[in-house]
Scaffold this active site. Structure first.
Site, PDB file in Angstrom:
ATOM      1  N   TYR A 137       0.862  -1.186   0.000  1.00  0.00           N
ATOM      2  CA  TYR A 137       0.000   0.000   0.000  1.00  0.00           C
ATOM      3  C   TYR A 137       0.897   1.233   0.000  1.00  0.00           C
ATOM      4  O   TYR A 137       1.953   1.241  -0.614  1.00  0.00           O
ATOM      5  CB  TYR A 137      -0.967  -0.056   1.187  1.00  0.00           C
ATOM      6  CG  TYR A 137      -2.134   0.891   1.051  1.00  0.00           C
ATOM      7  CD1 TYR A 137      -2.913   0.912  -0.113  1.00  0.00           C
ATOM      8  CD2 TYR A 137      -2.445   1.782   2.062  1.00  0.00           C
ATOM      9  CE1 TYR A 137      -3.974   1.788  -0.249  1.00  0.00           C
ATOM     10  CE2 TYR A 137      -3.512   2.649   1.937  1.00  0.00           C
ATOM     11  CZ  TYR A 137      -4.265   2.657   0.769  1.00  0.00           C
ATOM     12  OH  TYR A 137      -5.306   3.534   0.638  1.00  0.00           O
TER      13      TYR A 137
ATOM     14  N   LYS B 146     -21.621 -19.302  -8.682  1.00  0.00           N
ATOM     15  CA  LYS B 146     -20.938 -19.189  -9.975  1.00  0.00           C
ATOM     16  C   LYS B 146     -19.485 -18.775  -9.765  1.00  0.00           C
ATOM     17  O   LYS B 146     -18.569 -19.319 -10.392  1.00  0.00           O
ATOM     18  CB  LYS B 146     -21.663 -18.157 -10.834  1.00  0.00           C
ATOM     19  CG  LYS B 146     -21.268 -18.174 -12.290  1.00  0.00           C
ATOM     20  CD  LYS B 146     -22.019 -19.258 -13.036  1.00  0.00           C
ATOM     21  CE  LYS B 146     -21.825 -19.163 -14.519  1.00  0.00           C
ATOM     22  NZ  LYS B 146     -22.742 -20.015 -15.255  1.00  0.00           N
TER      23      LYS B 146
ATOM     24  N   ASP C 149     -25.824 -18.167 -19.999  1.00  0.00           N
ATOM     25  CA  ASP C 149     -27.093 -18.846 -20.273  1.00  0.00           C
ATOM     26  C   ASP C 149     -27.261 -19.096 -21.770  1.00  0.00           C
ATOM     27  O   ASP C 149     -27.903 -20.069 -22.173  1.00  0.00           O
ATOM     28  CB  ASP C 149     -28.270 -18.008 -19.768  1.00  0.00           C
ATOM     29  CG  ASP C 149     -28.188 -17.764 -18.273  1.00  0.00           C
ATOM     30  OD1 ASP C 149     -27.847 -18.709 -17.549  1.00  0.00           O
ATOM     31  OD2 ASP C 149     -28.439 -16.635 -17.838  1.00  0.00           O
TER      32      ASP C 149
ATOM     33  N   GLY D 147     -35.852 -18.859 -26.903  1.00  0.00           N
ATOM     34  CA  GLY D 147     -35.375 -17.800 -26.024  1.00  0.00           C
ATOM     35  C   GLY D 147     -33.872 -17.647 -26.114  1.00  0.00           C
ATOM     36  O   GLY D 147     -33.249 -17.950 -27.136  1.00  0.00           O
ATOM     37  N   ALA D 148     -33.270 -17.191 -25.010  1.00  0.00           N
ATOM     38  CA  ALA D 148     -31.835 -16.906 -25.007  1.00  0.00           C
ATOM     39  C   ALA D 148     -31.014 -18.148 -25.314  1.00  0.00           C
ATOM     40  O   ALA D 148     -30.158 -18.145 -26.212  1.00  0.00           O
ATOM     41  CB  ALA D 148     -31.428 -16.328 -23.656  1.00  0.00           C
TER      42      ALA D 148
ATOM     43  N   ASN E 207     -35.278 -28.166 -16.889  1.00  0.00           N
ATOM     44  CA  ASN E 207     -34.966 -28.598 -15.537  1.00  0.00           C
ATOM     45  C   ASN E 207     -36.008 -28.064 -14.549  1.00  0.00           C
ATOM     46  O   ASN E 207     -36.436 -26.914 -14.692  1.00  0.00           O
ATOM     47  CB  ASN E 207     -33.578 -28.068 -15.128  1.00  0.00           C
ATOM     48  CG  ASN E 207     -32.559 -29.173 -14.972  1.00  0.00           C
ATOM     49  OD1 ASN E 207     -32.910 -30.307 -14.670  1.00  0.00           O
ATOM     50  ND2 ASN E 207     -31.301 -28.839 -15.176  1.00  0.00           N
TER      51      ASN E 207
END
Length: 474
Positions: free
Chosen positions: A121, A176, A244, A278-279, A370
């Site tokens: 520092y 994650k 995703d 979708g995605a 799922n």
């Protein structure tokens, strides 16, 4: 529920496991009675540990897998009813794992002396800051940026739970981040945004980006996720990856590559029916087309996506223009008939085994909804040669953990400023190649998430596709 489908709620799971601390007489049959009561109540005893032994009593921790919270409470009541059993404490093991959060920050350097503090520092750190100010590229060499990823969500599409908000999304983002560290030695930070406004999300990520080497978008609902990713890729000089979408696409493409090896069919000649626009579905479609797929029909809740539909937004219009050459306008069951491959990323129980029976010989079924798939895996196996799901209790689990750690390891090592379809396809091919010819079979088309070679193989392929160097050269 489809005929023959497994009711997930009827199966004891470690996700609902409890540990019961109890006291029983040192002699007698109390322990065996407890085990009998648990099993008779539908639970599974996974561990039984004596924590304290005395002449008169034993203190025992019994770990039990249950179906759900109500089932756990019923088992505890049944155990408590056993003669001479005294319950001291009941702990939910999943909640215990999350107490205080699952991740932490630790210093990589010792701070034991005044000298060490002065270098880490002030005043020593000022020299490093000035060096970066003179040469901004040094930020990757001299800070955590080279190995850091932001895991960003707005809480709008968390797992299968829906729009539950940023606070409720935080345990998932922590998980994650833990996976990034466990599988790829990447320091990932959960960033949960208290906004679902696209402009605010984009601007917020843009202004925090200097501290990160990559952005992993997570659990942002469609169609917002498409715009957020596209705009951030234009604005930032680091890779932006919506797991995703692209993590799922990589895993599905790898699994399909190996499934086609099993049945001896070519990716350019098979006919594919997809459920889900979708995605995830759109990203899978884009990568499959990049991999050489030519004949695919995509269905959503209104049926086949075709050029004559009057509800096409920008994403659906792209699908209509790049698929379904025959302009089929029927439903999913009609699309599945005479198909070689079914890929579902949609809703549970929308097909039956009879529908799978109408597919071509040596059919491939990826039912990835799922926790309950689009078709019962048991029913699908009666007619298809290869069946994959998103669940861990069946063979061939399609799990994004197979992809995203290695993808980001490769991107960070290459100091890549972007991510593109060539990199994604390279990752899919490398993941598929982890399964050797000797191992390959109808029940083994993707490796385990704990396979030692997965992250390294995917990272090397992405690094090469990105034109980067090995980790030791960075």
């Amino acid at each position: 529920m489809c005929k023959g489908a497994v009711d997930v709620a009827s199966v004891p799971s470690v996700s609902y496991s409890i540990t019961v601390r109890l006291e029983v007489p040192a002699g007698g049959r109390a322990v065996s009675q407890i085990t009998h009561v648990v099993e008779h109540s539908g639970g599974i005893v996974s561990a039984l540990d004596v924590t304290t032994a005395g002449h008169e009593t034993l203190r025992i921790d019994v770990t039990i897998a249950t179906r759900d919270t109500e089932h756990a409470e019923a088992i505890v009541q049944a155990v408590e009813a056993v003669e001479d059993v005294k319950i001291h404490k009941v702990s939910d093991r999943t909640f215990l794992m999350h107490l205080g959060g699952k991740i932490e920050m630790r210093s990589k350097v010792p701070l034991r002396t005044r000298d060490e503090l002065s270098m880490a520092y002030t005043p020593g750190v000022a020299r490093v800051s000035l060096a970066i100010a003179r040469n901004p590229e040094d930020v990757r060499r001299l800070t955590i940026k080279r190995n850091s990823v932001a895991v960003v969500t707005d809480g709008s599409a968390v797992l299968g739970l829906g729009n539950i908000g940023p606070e409720a999304a935080l345990p998932v983002m922590e998980g994650k981040a833990a996976l990034f560290k466990r599988f790829a030695e990447i320091d990932a930070w959960p960033i949960c945004l208290d906004t679902q406004d696209t402009d605010e999300i984009v601007r917020t990520v843009q202004i925090i980006a200097p501290g990160f080497g990559g952005i992993n978008l997570e659990d942002i609902s469609a169609p917002r996720c498409f715009e957020v990713e596209a705009r951030l890729r234009e604005l930032l000089d680091i890779p932006v990856f919506h797991d995703d979408q692209h993590g799922t696409a990589i895993c599905v493409t790898a699994a399909l590559t190996n499934a086609l090896r099993v049945v001896g069919k070519d990716i350019g000649s098979v006919r594919i029916a997809m459920a889900g626009a979708g995605a995830a579905g759109t990203a899978i479609l884009r990568l499959l087309l990049h991999a050489g797929v030519r004949n695919v029909t995509v269905c959503d809740f209104r049926g086949a996506v075709h050029r004559g539909r009057d509800d096409l937004d920008e994403s659906l219009r792209w699908i209509a223009e790049n698929t379904n050459a025959d302009n089929y306008a029927g439903d999913l069951r009609g699309a599945v008939k005479d198909a070689d491959v079914f890929i579902g990323v949609s809703a549970p129980g929308i097909l039956t085994g009879d529908d799978i029976a109408t597919m071509n010989q040596d059919a491939i079924v990826f039912a990835l909804a799922n926790p309950e798939p689009e078709v019962s895996p048991g029913d699908a196996r009666e007619h298809a040669t290869v069946v994959a799901t998103g669940r861990s209790d069946y063979p061939n689990q399609i799990n994004n953990v197979l992809a995203f750690p290695g993808v980001f390891r490769g991107l960070l090592d290459a100091q890549s400023r972007t991510v593109n379809s060539d990199m994604l396809l390279a990752a899919a091919k490398a993941l598929a190649a982890v399964v050797t010819d000797e191992e390959l079979g109808p029940n083994y088309i993707v490796p385990s998430v704990f396979h030692a070679d997965v992250t390294q193989a995917v990272a090397a392929a992405v690094r090469e596709a990105a034109g980067g160097r090995s980790r030791t050269e960075v």
